[in-house]
Design an enzyme around this catalytic site. Structure first.
Site, mmCIF file in Angstrom:
data_model
loop_
_atom_site.group_PDB
_atom_site.id
_atom_site.type_symbol
_atom_site.label_atom_id
_atom_site.label_comp_id
_atom_site.label_asym_id
_atom_site.label_seq_id
_atom_site.Cartn_x
_atom_site.Cartn_y
_atom_site.Cartn_z
ATOM 1 C CD GLU A 98 -1.512 97.606 80.132
ATOM 2 O OE1 GLU A 98 -1.609 97.677 81.368
ATOM 3 O OE2 GLU A 98 -0.526 98.062 79.505
ATOM 4 C CD GLU A 99 2.303 99.724 78.338
ATOM 5 O OE1 GLU A 99 2.149 100.661 79.147
ATOM 6 O OE2 GLU A 99 2.960 98.712 78.601
ATOM 7 C CG HIS A 115 -0.438 94.574 77.593
ATOM 8 N ND1 HIS A 115 0.550 95.310 76.962
ATOM 9 C CD2 HIS A 115 -0.177 94.689 78.927
ATOM 10 C CE1 HIS A 115 1.359 95.837 77.873
ATOM 11 N NE2 HIS A 115 0.951 95.473 79.066
ATOM 12 C CG ASP A 149 4.958 96.588 80.577
ATOM 13 O OD1 ASP A 149 3.891 95.956 80.488
ATOM 14 O OD2 ASP A 149 5.015 97.769 80.944
ATOM 15 C CG ASP A 189 0.794 93.788 82.958
ATOM 16 O OD1 ASP A 189 1.979 94.072 82.675
ATOM 17 O OD2 ASP A 189 -0.172 94.439 82.523
ATOM 18 C CG HIS A 234 7.172 101.817 80.788
ATOM 19 N ND1 HIS A 234 6.166 102.733 80.912
ATOM 20 C CD2 HIS A 234 6.561 100.610 80.672
ATOM 21 C CE1 HIS A 234 5.002 102.116 80.883
ATOM 22 N NE2 HIS A 234 5.222 100.818 80.740
#
Length: 363
Positions: free
Chosen positions: A218-219, A72, A184, A241, A328
């Site tokens: 995706e998030e 993603h 990510d 991922d 994150h």
């Protein structure tokens, strides 16, 4: 041992840097996606996109058999939620944005007039001692763009709904670690593009259609994958991922698993991960002497694997993750070796499927 020796070259590093440095916040992924598409177009026969921006590069598009490798593109961010009469901006989360890392960070507000630069302000430590609001959270986080009124902010193009991102850039630490925001999961987008590149460079004649998918949103709940899985209707999906390096401080291995950067990609175990495809990947790794790690997730994986596995009439799905430190944040870290081994593992797995196509695809 693998018959193919793979390592990340300088051209690929330059692509990775351009890709990571470009903004691709959830719901506004087009700029990052454009860089990925332009790079991938040299290695595929066809590129297609859906209405929300998920991009797909296809090798052998006329085959009735369809295999997806997926990542993603979207990164976590913020939105302008409220502007005070004094021009201070309060925010809402766009994805899993962490309030704890925000204070004192520089930001970029995306407006129709261009970028507006600002900072997440925060009171000094000796003032906070006497304040009830000692910890940053969505209710008290604010952005200062150096204006004194709401009208000034509006004149600069700032309005409720504007996306806010961090401007931090990619760099390499100690020769081995890639460090950046948005690893990510742009590192996944990078590694599936590398798989496409080495397939073409090695002139691998695929007997199935390979769909290299870079999903959006995706998030916020695997949204892009849910849409594209219904469009492609694949037989098999291998999802990439990131997952947590549990050797980082403050992480409990008994809960989060035993995963370390530099020891290889992570093969997932979960109800949505189909045993046949997972065991194929594990057997391929063992046969080719590719180091890997294992991780269990209960109920679901929290990745696009879940979206593909349960779409249509069901898709044989598996998950290969890259160990990552500080998820994150703006200083996410992955080890170069893990990325290289993940590329090699997917490449070798695709070759195994190609050799035994009747075992994995049925009319």
């Amino acid at each position: 041992m693998s018959n193919y020796s793979y390592s990340i070259n300088n051209d690929s590093i330059q692509f990775l840097e351009r890709y990571l440095n470009e903004f691709s916040p959830t719901g506004n992924e087009n700029k990052g996606q454009k860089i990925w598409i332009n790079h991938l177009s040299s290695y595929v026969e066809k590129i297609q996109t859906d209405l929300y921006g998920t991009a797909v590069g296809i090798i052998n598009p006329n085959s009735p058999y369809k295999l997806v490798i997926e990542a993603h593109v979207d990164e976590i961010s913020w939105n302008v939620n409220y502007i005070t009469e004094e021009g201070i901006i309060y925010v809402s989360r766009n994805g899993g944005s962490d309030p704890q890392i925000a204070p004192s960070k520089k930001v970029v507000i995306h407006t129709e007039k261009g970028f507006v630069h600002g900072v997440f302000g925060w009171p000094a430590i000796h003032i906070r001692k006497h304040s009830r609001e000692k910890s940053p959270n969505v209710e008290n986080l604010f952005v200062d763009i150096g204006v004194s009124s709401k009208n000034e902010a509006i004149d600069m193009g700032v309005y409720v709904g504007c996306v806010i991102t961090y401007p931090d850039k990619f760099f390499i630490m100690n020769h081995n670690y890639f460090v950046s925001r948005a690893l990510d999961n742009k590192i996944g987008g990078f590694l599936i593009a590398e798989v496409a590149r080495i397939i073409i460079e090695n002139r691998l004649n695929l007997k199935f259609g390979l769909y290299i998918v870079n999903s959006v949103q995706e998030e916020i709940g695997l949204k892009g994958a849910k849409v594209i899985s219904k469009i492609i209707r694949p037989n098999i999906a291998i999802i990439t991922d990131v997952t947590h390096d549990t050797y980082s401080p403050m992480i409990d291995k008994k809960i989060q698993g035993d995963i370390k950067c530099g020891l290889g990609p992570v093969i997932g175990f979960s109800p949505s991960i189909h045993k046949n495809i997972r065991e194929l990947i594990i057997n391929t790794a063992n046969r080719k002497k590719i180091c890997f790690q294992r991780l269990v997730t209960s109920r679901d994986t929290g990745t696009d694997t879940d979206a593909f596995a349960y779409s249509n009439k069901g898709v044989l799905s598996a998950l290969i993750s890259i160990p990552l430190k500080y998820m994150h944040t703006t200083v996410e870290m992955v080890h170069k070796k893990d990325v290289e081994l993940a590329v090699l593992l997917i490449f070798e797995t695709l070759q195994e499927i190609n050799k035994n196509i009747n075992q994995f695809f049925t009319d």
